[in-house]
Design an enzyme around this catalytic site. Structure first.
Site, PDB file in Angstrom:
ATOM      1  N   CYS A  40       0.797  -1.229   0.000  1.00  0.00           N
ATOM      2  CA  CYS A  40       0.000   0.000   0.000  1.00  0.00           C
ATOM      3  C   CYS A  40       0.829   1.277   0.000  1.00  0.00           C
ATOM      4  CB  CYS A  40      -0.964   0.002   1.185  1.00  0.00           C
ATOM      5  SG  CYS A  40      -2.338  -1.157   0.990  1.00  0.00           S
ATOM      6  N   SER A  41       2.135   1.161   0.155  1.00  0.00           N
ATOM      7  CA  SER A  41       3.007   2.331   0.068  1.00  0.00           C
ATOM      8  C   SER A  41       3.677   2.449  -1.298  1.00  0.00           C
ATOM      9  CB  SER A  41       4.081   2.281   1.163  1.00  0.00           C
ATOM     10  OG  SER A  41       3.513   2.464   2.440  1.00  0.00           O
TER      11      SER A  41
END
Length: 373
Positions: free
Chosen positions: A156-157
């Site tokens: 998710c980063s």
């Protein structure tokens, strides 16, 4: 060294919407089907009955009210519980590249640039459609970009990690303009049959143009004051599917071959990490959270964003201080904070400072401090 700026953003929205009501109806039908199939084992205490879901549970747990998906009939089929996608021949544009090109085209238009102006393409997403050739190179070819492209995955980063690579390439003069794309077809690796997370994800694609600030002509451009990345290993968010699964004679339906997480542990551990990460970065730039006009935070869970905002500001952030888009889009993995930035940045004034921040599996945290030019 040159100054880098975000000069254009783009957003592709998936064509189908699934409301919480639709999702709950399908999920509960799956539950009844499974519990009936295993009724004897449940009665004997050998197996636990699956619990039902509800709209109230979903909103309370996440703040999510709906999600966009690339295909909905397969997801809502209690005998399938996954999207129904069609393979494409190798001489056609792949599905992930197709949505990336759509978002990239909008970002280029907003930046006042053409594909040929781009010298670097980074495809940063939580999952790639294939191992190789790189999705970024396919998109590079489709839009007529120059230079080079590569894929990267930091869950998710991914978007913020990809942005730092682009920013650094611009700063050092390696390229004049770069494109970061985040095609997130999360519905394909999501566990729609798991009550604890069946409501979390949605499909989307975002794109950003990063170029030398002295060459940018866009009316809505943001000088990048600084970037910061951090990782710390954790098993609390995991997906074990990979190219070795077939050699391990794994069943593709095994639970760990899809997204899985220990939600309470993630909440407890990641929120303070993200707040401290942002505060420390601002301090190195001579800024305080109070001087930040807007926070575009990772859109995973409403309570997480509220807690992070409260730790930074001393009060629960307003929508104006930390916009929320997850009620409409759900969790879109790496694209969430970029959607928030795309949707809620044009009203800010020259000199206003903002923070784009994402966090997720790894654990990984990435952030950019930007200032409106």
């Amino acid at each position: 060294m040159y100054q880098a700026a975000i000069s254009g953003t783009g957003l592709w929205v998936a064509p189908h919407t699934i409301s919480n009501a639709e999702l709950v109806t399908a999920y509960n039908a799956y539950v009844h089907q499974e519990n009936e199939k295993h009724a004897e084992a449940i009665a004997a205490g050998e197996r636990k009955a699956l619990p039902e879901s509800s709209e109230e549970f979903i909103v309370k747990a996440s703040g999510i009210k709906q999600r966009y998906v690339i295909e909905k009939e397969g997801i809502l089929d209690p005998t399938r519980m996954r999207p129904r996608l069609t393979p494409r021949p190798d001489d056609q544009l792949s599905l992930m590249a197709e949505i990336a090109v759509a978002a990239a085209t909008q970002a280029l238009e907003n930046a006042g640039r053409k594909g040929e102006d781009i010298e670097m393409v980074v495809c940063a997403a939580s999952n790639m459609q294939r191992q190789y050739p790189a999705m970024a190179i396919e998109v590079q070819n489709a839009i007529g970009a120059k230079g080079y492209g590569f894929d990267m995955n930091v869950a998710c980063s991914s978007a913020t990690f990809g942005l730092e690579q682009a920013v650094n390439a611009v700063r050092t003069g390696q390229v004049k303009a770069a494109l970061v794309i985040n095609p997130e077809i999360t519905s394909a690796h999501h566990a729609w049959m798991d009550r604890d997370c069946h409501f979390i994800f949605g499909d989307v694609c975002t794109a950003l143009v990063i170029e030398r600030a002295d060459l940018a002509t866009s009316a809505n451009r943001w000088e990048v004051l600084g970037t910061r990345l951090a990782t710390q290993f954790s098993n609390n968010i995991r997906n074990n599917a990979g190219f070795m699964s077939r050699s391990e004679d794994r069943n593709p339906e095994d639970r760990d071959q899809l997204f899985m997480q220990e939600g309470r542990k993630v909440f407890k551990e990641v929120c303070p990490m993200a707040a401290e990460h942002i505060a420390n970065q601002l301090e190195t730039l001579g800024l305080t959270p109070a001087q930040v006009r807007r926070f575009w935070l990772h859109q995973a869970n409403l309570s997480m964003n509220q807690l992070i905002g409260k730790r930074l500001l001393g009060h629960e952030p307003s929508f104006d201080e930390a916009p929320v888009i997850l009620d409409e889009f759900a969790n879109t993995a790496s694209a969430g904070s970029i959607i928030a930035f795309h949707r809620h940045s044009q009203d800010l004034q020259a000199g206003d400072v903002g923070v784009i921040c994402s966090f997720g599996a790894g654990y990984s945290i990435g952030s950019l401090v930007v200032r409106k030019q």
